[in-house]
Motif scaffolding. Structure first.
Motif, PDB file in Angstrom:
ATOM      1  N   ARG A   1      -0.132   7.274   6.279  1.00 36.18           N
ATOM      2  CA  ARG A   1       0.213   8.669   5.995  1.00 36.18           C
ATOM      3  C   ARG A   1       1.714   8.893   5.993  1.00 36.18           C
ATOM      4  N   HIS A   2       2.465   7.988   6.598  1.00 35.63           N
ATOM      5  CA  HIS A   2       3.897   8.184   6.776  1.00 35.63           C
ATOM      6  C   HIS A   2       4.753   7.104   6.102  1.00 35.63           C
ATOM      7  N   PHE A   3       4.158   5.944   5.826  1.00 32.59           N
ATOM      8  CA  PHE A   3       4.946   4.818   5.338  1.00 32.59           C
ATOM      9  C   PHE A   3       4.276   4.152   4.144  1.00 32.59           C
ATOM     10  N   ARG A   4       5.084   3.518   3.319  1.00 36.24           N
ATOM     11  CA  ARG A   4       4.566   2.524   2.397  1.00 36.24           C
ATOM     12  C   ARG A   4       4.456   1.218   3.182  1.00 36.24           C
ATOM     13  N   LEU A   5       3.336   0.543   3.071  1.00 32.87           N
ATOM     14  CA  LEU A   5       3.049  -0.597   3.934  1.00 32.87           C
ATOM     15  C   LEU A   5       3.170  -1.916   3.192  1.00 32.87           C
TER      16      LEU A   5
ATOM     17  N   GLY B   1      13.981   8.446  13.878  1.00 34.50           N
ATOM     18  CA  GLY B   1      15.206   7.796  13.423  1.00 34.50           C
ATOM     19  C   GLY B   1      15.608   8.264  12.044  1.00 34.50           C
ATOM     20  N   ALA B   2      14.630   8.422  11.159  1.00 35.80           N
ATOM     21  CA  ALA B   2      14.920   8.899   9.806  1.00 35.80           C
ATOM     22  C   ALA B   2      15.476  10.321   9.841  1.00 35.80           C
ATOM     23  N   ARG B   3      14.894  11.162  10.709  1.00 36.81           N
ATOM     24  CA  ARG B   3      15.389  12.541  10.818  1.00 36.81           C
ATOM     25  C   ARG B   3      16.813  12.578  11.347  1.00 36.81           C
ATOM     26  N   GLU B   4      17.105  11.701  12.310  1.00 38.07           N
ATOM     27  CA  GLU B   4      18.449  11.660  12.869  1.00 38.07           C
ATOM     28  C   GLU B   4      19.467  11.220  11.817  1.00 38.07           C
ATOM     29  N   ARG B   5      19.105  10.226  11.004  1.00 37.59           N
ATOM     30  CA  ARG B   5      20.024   9.787   9.955  1.00 37.59           C
ATOM     31  C   ARG B   5      20.230  10.895   8.917  1.00 37.59           C
ATOM     32  N   ALA B   6      19.167  11.646   8.614  1.00 41.74           N
ATOM     33  CA  ALA B   6      19.301  12.754   7.671  1.00 41.74           C
ATOM     34  C   ALA B   6      20.244  13.820   8.228  1.00 41.74           C
ATOM     35  N   ARG B   7      20.126  14.090   9.530  1.00 41.03           N
ATOM     36  CA  ARG B   7      21.019  15.071  10.156  1.00 41.03           C
ATOM     37  C   ARG B   7      22.461  14.610  10.101  1.00 41.03           C
TER      38      ARG B   7
ATOM     39  N   ARG C   1       0.840  -1.197   0.000  1.00 44.73           N
ATOM     40  CA  ARG C   1       0.000   0.000   0.000  1.00 44.73           C
ATOM     41  C   ARG C   1       0.877   1.249   0.000  1.00 44.73           C
ATOM     42  N   GLY C   2       0.400   2.262  -0.713  1.00 47.66           N
ATOM     43  CA  GLY C   2       1.127   3.531  -0.755  1.00 47.66           C
ATOM     44  C   GLY C   2       2.342   3.515  -1.654  1.00 47.66           C
ATOM     45  N   THR C   3       2.372   2.637  -2.644  1.00 45.79           N
ATOM     46  CA  THR C   3       3.564   2.488  -3.478  1.00 45.79           C
ATOM     47  C   THR C   3       3.907   3.743  -4.267  1.00 45.79           C
ATOM     48  N   ARG C   4       2.932   4.611  -4.532  1.00 50.58           N
ATOM     49  CA  ARG C   4       3.219   5.818  -5.316  1.00 50.58           C
ATOM     50  C   ARG C   4       4.024   6.842  -4.518  1.00 50.58           C
ATOM     51  N   HIS C   5       4.056   6.691  -3.202  1.00 53.93           N
ATOM     52  CA  HIS C   5       4.810   7.636  -2.357  1.00 53.93           C
ATOM     53  C   HIS C   5       6.247   7.109  -2.206  1.00 53.93           C
ATOM     54  N   ARG C   6       7.043   7.319  -3.216  1.00 51.34           N
ATOM     55  CA  ARG C   6       8.350   6.670  -3.291  1.00 51.34           C
ATOM     56  C   ARG C   6       9.337   7.146  -2.232  1.00 51.34           C
ATOM     57  N   ARG C   7       9.112   8.311  -1.671  1.00 52.38           N
ATOM     58  CA  ARG C   7      10.064   8.823  -0.683  1.00 52.38           C
ATOM     59  C   ARG C   7       9.749   8.353   0.730  1.00 52.38           C
ATOM     60  N   ARG C   8       8.610   7.741   0.917  1.00 54.83           N
ATOM     61  CA  ARG C   8       8.262   7.230   2.241  1.00 54.83           C
ATOM     62  C   ARG C   8       8.956   5.893   2.496  1.00 54.83           C
TER      63      ARG C   8
END
Length: 325
Positions: A58-62, A279-285, A26-33
């Motif tokens: 809303r936040h992940f591809r499932l 966790g994703a935000r921390e890795r981006a930082r 589910r949510g495959t079109r949201h490639r950045r999630r």
């Protein structure tokens, strides 16, 4: 309010040995999630996640999968182990061409998720273990109320057994004040009945799982989530997991039972999303800081003042914050 969730995807199949394991994306079109794999527990197929799919979507591809013998997945003729179920998850990830994902497992699915993180660390990004145990022998045993219920099940009609086990998986407060939730869960299980032989095989797989303190090998960022009124898995097991997994965080939901993601889907999904996205935000930082270091010391930002961040959850009963352990 319980929501049905994101739009259902088509059923796909992965080959795990001789078995076909069904799953959907589910949510495959949201490639950045990021991807999030959900692994259910005993007696439920992928629709057991129904109340939390909308918010998580809303936040992940499932990746929603049916455990072997559940839903549309084929089941073996005899016994199987948690390690076999881990192989099913890996087969689904391979079939979907997903190299690495967050993994959320509940109850028996929590055993599968932690074993996956131990034996296939390269496939697990963030890990969420809900209403589960480290496995015997180094864990608190099943609460006496559930042991007595299992012993009495043979004398019940099938319908009565489903209702009693459903009530037992919810907190006493939920059973008393939200009988419509009990009815909804009973209807869900009645519409998708599990094979009795598969249920026995799932129960044996969970009972024979021995973590043997190997949780100390888990390197994925880990969140432990448990309801403190759980009468299926002793809530003290959550603390054991949090102590054994390096850096693990623990969130306890006051007054909720084993199926806490049905009792408070909003709070549950918020805790999961907040943890995994942090966790994703921390890795981006960290990636940003590495790029800045490569450009020279003058490009680095000023260090932040030390401090401790606190995240509070709303107690669904009293509206007061629930403490993180």
């Amino acid at each position: 309010m319980l929501t049905i969730g994101t739009r259902a995807g088509r059923t796909r199949y992965a080959s795990s040995g001789a078995l076909r394991i069904s799953y959907e994306l589910r949510g495959t079109r949201h490639r950045r999630r990021p991807w999030l794999v959900l692994v259910q527990g005993m007696g439920f197929d992928r629709l057991g996640w129904q109340p939390v799919l909308g918010r998580l979507g809303r936040h992940f591809r499932l990746v929603l999968m049916d455990n072997r013998g559940s839903g549309r997945s084929e089941g073996p003729a005899g016994a199987f182990t948690v390690a076999d179920m881990v192989g099913d998850v890996v087969a689904v990830l391979d079939a979907a061409r997903i190299r690495r994902a967050h993994v959320l497992g509940a109850s028996l699915g929590g055993l599968v998720a932690q074993e996956l993180a131990i034996t296939h660390p390269e496939r697990v990004d963030g890990l969420v273990l809900a209403c589960t145990t480290p496995g015997w022998l180094f864990a608190y045993p099943m609460p006496a109320a559930t042991v007595r219920l299992i012993a009495a099940t043979a004398d019940m009609t099938p319908d009565a057994a489903v209702r009693r086990h459903t009530e037992n998986a919810l907190s006493a407060r939920t059973v008393r004040y939200r009988p419509e939730l009990v009815d909804r869960l009973v209807r869900l299980q009645g519409s998708r009945p599990a094979d009795a032989g598969i249920l026995r095989a799932q129960a044996r797989a969970g009972a024979r799982y021995a973590g043997c303190l190997r949780q100390a090998r888990i390197r994925a960022r880990t969140l432990i989530v448990h309801g403190d009124a759980d009468t299926v898995v002793d809530p003290r097991n959550a603390r054991l997991l949090a102590e054994r997994i390096p850096g693990a965080q623990l969130v306890t939901f006051p007054g909720l039972g084993h199926l806490l993601f049905w009792e408070d889907p909003d709070g549950f999904a918020a805790a999961v999303a907040s943890f995994l996205l942090a966790g994703a935000r921390e890795r981006a930082r960290q990636r940003r800081d590495r790029r800045l270091r490569a450009r020279g010391p003058l490009a680095l930002p000023s260090p932040r003042a030390p401090g401790r961040q606190c995240h509070m959850l709303a107690d669904p009963a009293a509206g007061s914050p629930a403490r993180r352990g």
